[in-house]
Design a protein around this motif. Structure first.
Motif, PDB file in Angstrom:
ATOM      1  N   TRP A   1      -0.629  -2.043   3.092  1.00  0.00           N
ATOM      2  CA  TRP A   1      -0.565  -2.095   1.582  1.00  0.00           C
ATOM      3  C   TRP A   1       0.624  -1.589   1.430  1.00  0.00           C
ATOM      4  O   TRP A   1       0.815  -2.055  -0.174  1.00  0.00           O
ATOM      5  CB  TRP A   1      -1.458  -0.515   1.804  1.00  0.00           C
TER       6      TRP A   1
ATOM      7  N   TRP B   1       1.939  -4.387  -1.737  1.00  0.00           N
ATOM      8  CA  TRP B   1       1.306  -3.841  -3.568  1.00  0.00           C
ATOM      9  C   TRP B   1       2.562  -3.288  -3.897  1.00  0.00           C
ATOM     10  O   TRP B   1       4.038  -3.222  -3.486  1.00  0.00           O
ATOM     11  CB  TRP B   1       0.348  -2.850  -3.536  1.00  0.00           C
ATOM     12  N   ARG B   2       3.143  -3.768  -5.637  1.00  0.00           N
ATOM     13  CA  ARG B   2       3.630  -3.039  -6.385  1.00  0.00           C
ATOM     14  C   ARG B   2       3.150  -2.359  -6.993  1.00  0.00           C
ATOM     15  O   ARG B   2       1.784  -2.747  -7.910  1.00  0.00           O
ATOM     16  CB  ARG B   2       4.655  -4.291  -6.925  1.00  0.00           C
ATOM     17  N   GLY B   3       3.561  -1.230  -7.955  1.00  0.00           N
ATOM     18  CA  GLY B   3       3.603  -0.610  -8.876  1.00  0.00           C
ATOM     19  C   GLY B   3       3.126   0.666  -8.741  1.00  0.00           C
ATOM     20  O   GLY B   3       3.663   0.832  -7.296  1.00  0.00           O
ATOM     21  N   ARG B   4       1.934   0.815  -9.434  1.00  0.00           N
ATOM     22  CA  ARG B   4       1.237   2.626  -8.942  1.00  0.00           C
ATOM     23  C   ARG B   4       0.261   2.106  -7.532  1.00  0.00           C
ATOM     24  O   ARG B   4      -0.073   2.619  -6.887  1.00  0.00           O
ATOM     25  CB  ARG B   4       0.764   2.949 -10.408  1.00  0.00           C
ATOM     26  N   ALA B   5      -0.201   1.001  -7.885  1.00  0.00           N
ATOM     27  CA  ALA B   5      -1.613   0.847  -6.860  1.00  0.00           C
ATOM     28  C   ALA B   5      -0.582   1.082  -4.787  1.00  0.00           C
ATOM     29  O   ALA B   5      -0.913   1.243  -4.149  1.00  0.00           O
ATOM     30  CB  ALA B   5      -1.474  -0.273  -6.677  1.00  0.00           C
ATOM     31  N   ARG B   6       0.911   1.047  -5.259  1.00  0.00           N
ATOM     32  CA  ARG B   6       1.327   1.041  -3.785  1.00  0.00           C
ATOM     33  C   ARG B   6       1.469   2.522  -2.767  1.00  0.00           C
ATOM     34  O   ARG B   6       1.590   2.440  -1.973  1.00  0.00           O
ATOM     35  CB  ARG B   6       2.630   0.636  -4.444  1.00  0.00           C
ATOM     36  N   ARG B   7       1.386   3.290  -4.000  1.00  0.00           N
ATOM     37  CA  ARG B   7       1.398   5.222  -3.657  1.00  0.00           C
ATOM     38  C   ARG B   7      -0.077   5.391  -2.701  1.00  0.00           C
ATOM     39  O   ARG B   7       0.109   5.565  -1.862  1.00  0.00           O
ATOM     40  CB  ARG B   7       1.139   6.014  -5.006  1.00  0.00           C
ATOM     41  N   TRP B   8      -0.811   4.110  -2.846  1.00  0.00           N
ATOM     42  CA  TRP B   8      -2.005   4.464  -2.155  1.00  0.00           C
ATOM     43  C   TRP B   8      -1.879   4.323  -0.375  1.00  0.00           C
ATOM     44  O   TRP B   8      -2.965   4.821   0.226  1.00  0.00           O
ATOM     45  CB  TRP B   8      -3.686   3.420  -2.698  1.00  0.00           C
TER      46      TRP B   8
END
Length: 100
Positions: free
Chosen positions: A42, A46-53
């Motif tokens: 993950w 992914w890029r951006g804020r979704a990457r934090r998950w």
């Protein structure tokens, strides 16, 4: 390369001689390994804020270590070393030598 490898092996020998240089660590359970791998994928995809998950999933995978219980008995590969768990930690016992 010879000098670099010799230096690395020298450092490894020094650190191996320190007290508590060997640490017993249990293996991650299957579901913990899967969560960690999923979080890593993950994180990479992914890029951006979704990457934090991805970090959250990886932390959950590492937290699976908290659900494990250490075994009461550890045996060496040749069955010559036995470690028993006591309330104060593990006690290492060597097997008696066979007399011929």
């Amino acid at each position: 390369m010879d000098v670099g490898i010799a230096a690395l092996l020298g450092i490894a020998r020094i650190i191996a001689g320190w007290p508590h240089a060997q640490l017993f660590s249990p293996a991650l359970p299957g579901w913990g390994t899967a969560l960690f791998a999923l979080g890593l994928c993950w994180l990479c995809l992914w890029r951006g804020r979704a990457r934090r998950w991805g970090f959250a999933l990886m932390l959950l995978g590492l937290a699976s270590l908290l659900t494990l219980r250490m075994p009461d008995l550890l045996l060496g590969s040749t069955l010559k070393q036995v470690a028993l768990r006591t309330p104060h930690g593990f006690v290492l016992a060597a097997a008696a030598r066979a007399r011929c």
